[in-house]
Design an enzyme around this catalytic site. Structure first.
Site, PDB file in Angstrom:
ATOM      1  N   HIS A 110       0.870  -1.181   0.000  1.00  0.00           N
ATOM      2  CA  HIS A 110       0.000   0.000   0.000  1.00  0.00           C
ATOM      3  C   HIS A 110       0.909   1.233   0.000  1.00  0.00           C
ATOM      4  O   HIS A 110       2.027   1.183   0.518  1.00  0.00           O
ATOM      5  CB  HIS A 110      -0.846  -0.043   1.280  1.00  0.00           C
ATOM      6  CG  HIS A 110      -1.911   0.998   1.382  1.00  0.00           C
ATOM      7  ND1 HIS A 110      -1.641   2.301   1.715  1.00  0.00           N
ATOM      8  CD2 HIS A 110      -3.256   0.925   1.213  1.00  0.00           C
ATOM      9  CE1 HIS A 110      -2.783   2.983   1.750  1.00  0.00           C
ATOM     10  NE2 HIS A 110      -3.774   2.178   1.444  1.00  0.00           N
ATOM     11  N   ASP A 186       3.189  -4.547   7.872  1.00  0.00           N
ATOM     12  CA  ASP A 186       1.961  -3.767   7.708  1.00  0.00           C
ATOM     13  C   ASP A 186       0.802  -4.753   7.835  1.00  0.00           C
ATOM     14  O   ASP A 186       0.510  -5.508   6.913  1.00  0.00           O
ATOM     15  CB  ASP A 186       1.960  -3.075   6.337  1.00  0.00           C
ATOM     16  CG  ASP A 186       0.615  -2.422   6.023  1.00  0.00           C
ATOM     17  OD1 ASP A 186      -0.312  -2.508   6.860  1.00  0.00           O
ATOM     18  OD2 ASP A 186       0.490  -1.824   4.932  1.00  0.00           O
ATOM     19  N   GLN A 189      -4.460  -5.389   6.762  1.00  0.00           N
ATOM     20  CA  GLN A 189      -5.450  -6.266   6.146  1.00  0.00           C
ATOM     21  C   GLN A 189      -5.578  -7.605   6.860  1.00  0.00           C
ATOM     22  O   GLN A 189      -6.616  -8.250   6.756  1.00  0.00           O
ATOM     23  CB  GLN A 189      -5.089  -6.494   4.665  1.00  0.00           C
ATOM     24  CG  GLN A 189      -5.206  -5.247   3.815  1.00  0.00           C
ATOM     25  CD  GLN A 189      -6.628  -4.713   3.733  1.00  0.00           C
ATOM     26  OE1 GLN A 189      -7.605  -5.469   3.763  1.00  0.00           O
ATOM     27  NE2 GLN A 189      -6.768  -3.406   3.643  1.00  0.00           N
ATOM     28  N   LYS A 212     -10.559  -0.776  10.595  1.00  0.00           N
ATOM     29  CA  LYS A 212     -10.779  -1.934   9.738  1.00  0.00           C
ATOM     30  C   LYS A 212     -11.156  -3.154  10.562  1.00  0.00           C
ATOM     31  O   LYS A 212     -11.434  -4.213  10.009  1.00  0.00           O
ATOM     32  CB  LYS A 212      -9.515  -2.247   8.938  1.00  0.00           C
ATOM     33  CG  LYS A 212      -9.176  -1.226   7.848  1.00  0.00           C
ATOM     34  CD  LYS A 212      -8.031  -1.756   7.002  1.00  0.00           C
ATOM     35  CE  LYS A 212      -7.260  -0.703   6.243  1.00  0.00           C
ATOM     36  NZ  LYS A 212      -8.004   0.155   5.367  1.00  0.00           N
ATOM     37  N   CYS A 354      -4.777   2.603  -3.668  1.00  0.00           N
ATOM     38  CA  CYS A 354      -3.540   3.094  -3.054  1.00  0.00           C
ATOM     39  C   CYS A 354      -2.404   2.090  -3.212  1.00  0.00           C
ATOM     40  O   CYS A 354      -1.607   1.881  -2.296  1.00  0.00           O
ATOM     41  CB  CYS A 354      -3.725   3.427  -1.568  1.00  0.00           C
ATOM     42  SG  CYS A 354      -4.917   4.729  -1.309  1.00  0.00           S
TER      43      CYS A 354
END
Lengths: 395, 147
Positions: A110, A186, A189, A212, A354
């Site tokens: 991202h 990261d 997700q 999220k 993104c």
């Protein structure tokens, strides 16, 4: 919210990779805290303030348990995951990287895990290397060790926000460490959708966001090993992060306050704590099981109906991917796809998500993306399948 | 479905399926590139302007039906027109898209014709930038040639 109707018809929210909806207990926890428990934290000694501080710290402890961090001292609250990754680059990176040093990223990052490193690279003269992808959009690990040779940091996503690809985090952390680099994950997700265990991963840092994972917007999480945090300079300066300020300088507060300058998002952190309770009670294995089933169902339903007219990017095996699909449909532009789906209250995202370097590899300027979560069900998938029929009737 | 029919009028879909003046012009025609970073749409406008007249125009690139149809309709509207008239049409179009105020400077006889079919886009604010991409790129091109 998800019971809401638009134009007299139910809604089908398929944009959870972007942001999730919130259960009542999160909404209630925040509103109850503002009604009955609100006070500034960390500074004042009256009862209400100390109760609020305890509630804030209790939420931190819940987050620490949720990711199996050794200590809540290692959990820092930020504004969002993007700020968390900027913190990693600006604090750790600025202190530890010098001209000619190498940072390794992947082609499926991202922008939030690309641009902070590019900014630092431009300033410091760093070299950025990229882990390529295989033809089926998995990380190509064949040359990983040589790419990592001499690298100081390897920052990568645990799950692609475009493809749903789940990366082998443990293996990637091990490879980073073999090369003498630190591993920054990261987790935006994956953390909302499956079990997170920073110790089993062997990770050094992790960034993810509250909004999220059924929590509110306005708060992100930065986790790092305590020894790293201790050695890192503060990121933002101000109140709350100091132990002493004199005219000729300051000394930093203890962890994690050192990285939480200014009044933090107190209410949002309380909400995040409730979201963690909600997810923990359901169990992340259960969340994951539901999403694998749903992914399987969606893949079959879309392929049975549309065959080669639909291209679903990424892995076909639901065990290897999250419940996020990017797809191309009969050559119709993704904006047109999403516009028609919107008429059926089927909400998908169209665009580059993104992740422009990845989009270039896919060979598209944009894709339509449907992403599901624990509250998604087969009705949502069926609505998507039906609504796509209308796309082909118009274009 | 009535809403969508308003957006995807037949004349728009026709220009999308069979774009007019799609392609490139060789130099000395001027090429100007425009893009919509949020949606990834990219467009090139080729302009052959001589003596204050847009003698020829082409567009290339890729984007959604609205951006492609709008660019196609634009080329048919401006080809062979004096630059001043082209600017006036562009201004009227941007007024229809609600991104420019009607300050009364555009004569009432500047008509959009078929382009008025894009009126329905106004109801979908995120799509306005798609419709305007080609027009803004055209205006940049005119500025480049000093016309």
């Amino acid at each position: 919210m998800l019971q809401r109707q638009v134009g007299g018809k139910p809604i089908h929210y398929l944009d959870s990779a972007n942001s999730s909806h919130k259960p009542n207990r999160v909404i209630d926890a925040m509103s109850q805290f503002m009604r009955e428990g609100y006070a500034p934290i960390g500074r004042s000694s009256y009862t209400l303030a100390s109760d609020a501080s305890n509630a804030y710290e209790a939420a931190r402890a819940k987050v620490a348990r949720f990711i199996n961090a050794p200590s809540p001292r290692e959990v820092v609250f930020t504004k969002n995951a993007t700020e968390s990754l900027n913190l990693a680059a600006q604090s750790w990176g600025r202190a530890n990287l010098n001209e000619g040093d190498v940072a390794v990223l992947t082609h499926m990052e991202h922008h939030a895990n690309i641009v902070p490193w590019q900014m630092l690279a431009a300033e410091k003269g760093l070299e950025i290397r990229w882990v390529p992808l295989t033809a089926d959009f998995q990380l190509d690990l064949t040359s990983l060790d040589s790419l990592l040779r001499g690298a100081k940091v390897f920052a990568f996503t645990s799950m692609s926000n475009v493809l749903g690809t789940i990366n082998p985090v443990r293996e990637l952390c091990d490879a980073a460490h073999r090369a003498g680099a630190i591993a920054i994950v990261d987790g935006c997700q994956s953390v909302p959708h499956m079990t997170t265990d920073v110790q089993a991963w062997g990770a050094d840092m992790l960034a993810f966001s509250s909004h999220k994972m059924c929590g509110p917007t306005g708060v992100g999480i930065f986790w790092a090993r305590e020894s790293l945090l201790d050695a890192m300079p503060p990121f933002l300066g101000g109140g709350g992060m100091i132990s002493e300020v004199r005219l000729d300088g300051f000394t930093c507060a203890e962890l994690p306050a050192k990285f939480e300058a200014g009044t933090p998002p107190i209410v949002e952190v309380i909400g995040l704590g409730a979201a963690v309770d909600f997810l923990s009670e359901i169990g992340m294995n259960e969340v994951r099981r539901h999403e694998i089933e749903l992914t399987n169902y969606a893949y079959r339903a879309l392929k049975d109906r549309y065959g080669d007219d639909i291209t679903i990017h990424g892995a076909t095996n639901p065990e290897l991917r999250g419940a996020t699909f990017s797809f191309a449909f009969r050559g119709v532009h993704p904006h047109d796809v999403s516009q028609v789906l919107d008429q059926h209250n089927v909400y998908v995202r169209a665009g580059h998500h993104c992740a422009k370097p990845l989009m270039r590899l896919i060979g598209a300027n944009a894709t339509a993306r449907a992403s599901m979560y624990l509250y998604s069900n087969e009705n949502d998938v069926d609505a998507l399948v039906e609504a796509l029929d209308d796309v082909s009737s118009i274009f | 479905m009535s809403n969508l029919e308003d957006l995807y009028r037949e004349v728009i879909l026709d220009h999308y399926r069979t774009p007019r003046n799609k392609g490139e012009l060789p130099p000395p025609a001027v090429c100007t590139e425009g893009s919509n970073p949020l949606c990834g749409d990219e467009i090139k406008i080729f302009l052959d302007v001589r003596d204050g007249i847009v003698h020829d125009v082409r567009f290339s690139g890729h984007g959604c039906s609205i951006s492609q149809a709008s660019a196609s309709m634009m080329t048919t509207a401006v080809k062979g027109k004096p630059v001043d008239a082209v600017r006036a049409v562009a201004k009227r179009f941007k007024q229809m898209m609600t991104i420019e105020e009607d300050d009364g400077s555009t004569p009432a006889d500047v008509k959009l014709g078929d382009i008025e079919a894009l009126q329905g886009v106004v109801k979908y604010p995120v799509r306005i930038k798609c419709a305007v991409l080609g027009w803004n790129t055209l205006l940049e091109g005119l500025a480049t040639v000093g016309a």
